[in-house]
Design a protein around this motif. Structure first.
Motif, short mmCIF file in Angstrom:
data_model
loop_
_atom_site.label_atom_id
_atom_site.label_comp_id
_atom_site.label_asym_id
_atom_site.label_seq_id
_atom_site.Cartn_x
_atom_site.Cartn_y
_atom_site.Cartn_z
N PHE A 184 0.85 -1.19 0.00
CA PHE A 184 0.00 0.00 0.00
C PHE A 184 0.89 1.24 0.00
N THR A 185 0.56 2.19 -0.85
CA THR A 185 1.18 3.50 -0.69
C THR A 185 0.52 4.18 0.50
N ARG A 186 1.12 5.25 0.95
CA ARG A 186 0.53 5.97 2.09
C ARG A 186 -0.88 6.46 1.75
N ALA A 187 -1.06 6.97 0.54
CA ALA A 187 -2.38 7.47 0.15
C ALA A 187 -3.41 6.35 0.13
N ASP A 188 -3.02 5.18 -0.40
CA ASP A 188 -3.93 4.04 -0.43
C ASP A 188 -4.31 3.62 1.00
N TRP A 189 -3.31 3.58 1.86
CA TRP A 189 -3.54 3.15 3.25
C TRP A 189 -4.43 4.15 3.99
N ALA A 190 -4.22 5.44 3.75
CA ALA A 190 -4.98 6.48 4.44
C ALA A 190 -6.47 6.35 4.15
N ARG A 191 -6.82 5.87 2.96
CA ARG A 191 -8.24 5.73 2.61
C ARG A 191 -8.93 4.63 3.42
N ASP A 245 10.80 6.61 5.16
CA ASP A 245 11.73 7.20 4.22
C ASP A 245 12.87 7.86 4.98
N SER A 246 13.80 8.49 4.26
CA SER A 246 14.99 9.05 4.90
C SER A 246 14.68 10.19 5.86
N ASP A 247 13.50 10.82 5.72
CA ASP A 247 13.12 11.92 6.61
C ASP A 247 12.17 11.46 7.72
N HIS A 248 12.12 10.17 7.99
CA HIS A 248 11.25 9.55 9.00
C HIS A 248 9.80 9.39 8.53
N ARG A 249 9.46 9.96 7.39
CA ARG A 249 8.08 9.93 6.91
C ARG A 249 7.73 8.52 6.43
N ILE A 250 6.57 8.01 6.86
CA ILE A 250 6.10 6.70 6.41
C ILE A 250 5.39 6.87 5.07
N ASP A 251 5.90 6.18 4.03
CA ASP A 251 5.33 6.31 2.70
C ASP A 251 4.81 5.01 2.12
N ASN A 252 5.19 3.89 2.71
CA ASN A 252 4.76 2.60 2.19
C ASN A 252 4.48 1.63 3.33
#
Length: 412
Positions: free
Chosen positions: A112-119, A399-406
């Motif tokens: 899941f991408t973050r956008a897919d998961w957020a839904r 990701d490298s900035d701590h952001r969860i993207d996947n």
């Protein structure tokens, strides 16, 4: 003794001996022959089995030179390596990073991408504000409210659905056996590397889950308390293997999890990062609706004393497991940043285990942080922690900035 063999005066063994006043005084203070002490000095380090008695000898008035103080960190080599050694270590690090392939294959997990998961959040409300988040954030872990909404609220919805399903299955089993229905704790495990953000994720999930009306009581236990005490680790030569599988009292940890599953009640030891040791107090867990169990080793497969598969492993007692993931190079940087931040804050306290590092020059302290990561934490990650990633039900990739993207969700 062999006087022709060179002694490294900057190595830990020599530094310890110097605090006792040299080879002869050190030998007399600990009751060991000079040949044994000389062997340590030539080799540069002192066997871990001798650390407790040396520490005990250091407490005897008159054994140490005036003004000297011996601490456990003195047995650790904190010197910065030369350029050739650093280059070799960097090459080894690059080789280790090759094992960091994609978190999971499509055959076992759905991506899941973050956008897919957020839904998938549906109508789950946000029950935290920025002030709550400030209290829950770990050192050097800049999680945002947007990430709470996009990642953690859907995750709490998933857990809540699982909890309800598990209670239904438990009632079916109780009916089948003709016994009174029992409400058993639902156990969520969180695994991942040092410095990847496990503790923040655990505290955040606890706060969010505890505000669901169906299960207001959520307890959190970390596996740090199940480490052997420093005295035991030192006696076994494991102080520099802290966090590796052999440094944990796995039998006690399994017993705690078994008690929770069978009775809803268990007693867990507590750990202090300030003194870097297990504390005498314990944490009593009693009938939580959900137990969050967080640590480096929670997904690792247990090994018995004879090297064979253990009859039980921690994951046998979990209902759902999460793995917090990131590229090893990024985690290495986060570890160093956190280490340097603690050096200017918590390590400043003279009672802190790592206080010695707070008074070192910045570049020397930074070199020590890199050494600890390279020789201990990264090695443990590659050998023991990362191989357990595929066993998780949910893999959260930063990701490298701590952001969860996947994210990856195990296929049922």
């Amino acid at each position: 003794m062999n006087p022709k063999r060179a002694i490294d005066r900057g190595a830990p063994a020599s530094m310890v001996a110097a605090k006792f006043g040299g080879l002869s005084r050190f030998s007399a203070a600990i009751g060991k022959p000079p040949s044994t002490v000389h062997r340590w000095l030539v080799r540069g380090y002192i066997d871990g089995a001798y650390h407790p008695e040396i520490m005990a000898a250091a407490q005897v008035p008159g054994n140490l030179v005036d003004g000297a103080r011996l601490v456990p960190l003195d047995f650790v080599d904190t010197r910065i390596r030369d350029d050739r050694a650093m280059l070799a270590a960097d090459a080894a690090t690059a080789t280790r990073r090759l094992v960091d392939s994609l978190p999971a294959s499509e055959s076992s997990h759905t991506h899941f991408t973050r956008a897919d998961w957020a839904r998938l959040r549906s109508a789950v409300p946000l029950t935290l504000d920025e002030a709550d988040l400030v209290r829950l954030r770990g050192t050097n872990d800049p999680i945002s409210l947007d990430e709470v909404q996009d990642v953690y609220l859907p995750l709490t919805r998933l857990i809540n659905l699982h909890v309800n399903a598990a209670h239904g299955l438990s009632r079916v089993t109780d009916d089948f056996l003709g016994r009174p229905a029992a409400r058993r704790p639902y156990v969520v495990a969180i695994a991942g590397s040092v410095a990847v953000g496990k503790s923040t994720s655990a505290r955040l999930l606890r706060a969010l889950l505890s505000r669901w009306p169906d299960h207001p009581r959520v307890d959190l236990v970390t596996t740090d308390g199940f480490l052997y005490p420093n005295a035991t680790l030192a006696a076994r030569g494991l102080m520099e293997r802290k966090g590796f599988p052999e440094s944990y009292d796995v039998r006690r940890m399994i017993q705690f999890l078994a008690d929770i599953r069978l009775t809803g009640r268990g007693t867990a030891p507590l750990y202090s990062h300030h003194v870097y040791d297990v504390r005498p107090e314990v944490q009593v867990v009693e009938n939580p609706d959900i137990l969050i169990f967080e640590g480096l080793n929670v997904l690792q497969i247990g090994i018995g004393p004879d090297g064979t598969r253990a009859p039980f492993t921690a994951s046998d007692f979990f209902d759902l497991s999460l793995y917090i993931d990131a590229a090893p190079g990024d985690i290495s940087r986060w570890f160093e940043e956190r280490f340097m931040l603690l050096r200017s804050t918590a390590f400043q306290d003279p009672t802190a285990f790592f206080h010695k590092l707070a008074i070192l020059p910045e570049e020397e302290a930074r070199g020590i942080a890199r050494r600890i990561w390279r020789d201990v934490n990264e090695l443990n990650l590659v050998e023991n922690i990362l191989p357990s990633r595929q066993r998780a039900d949910v893999i959260v990739r930063k990701d490298s900035d701590h952001r969860i993207d996947n994210l990856w969700l195990r296929k049922l």
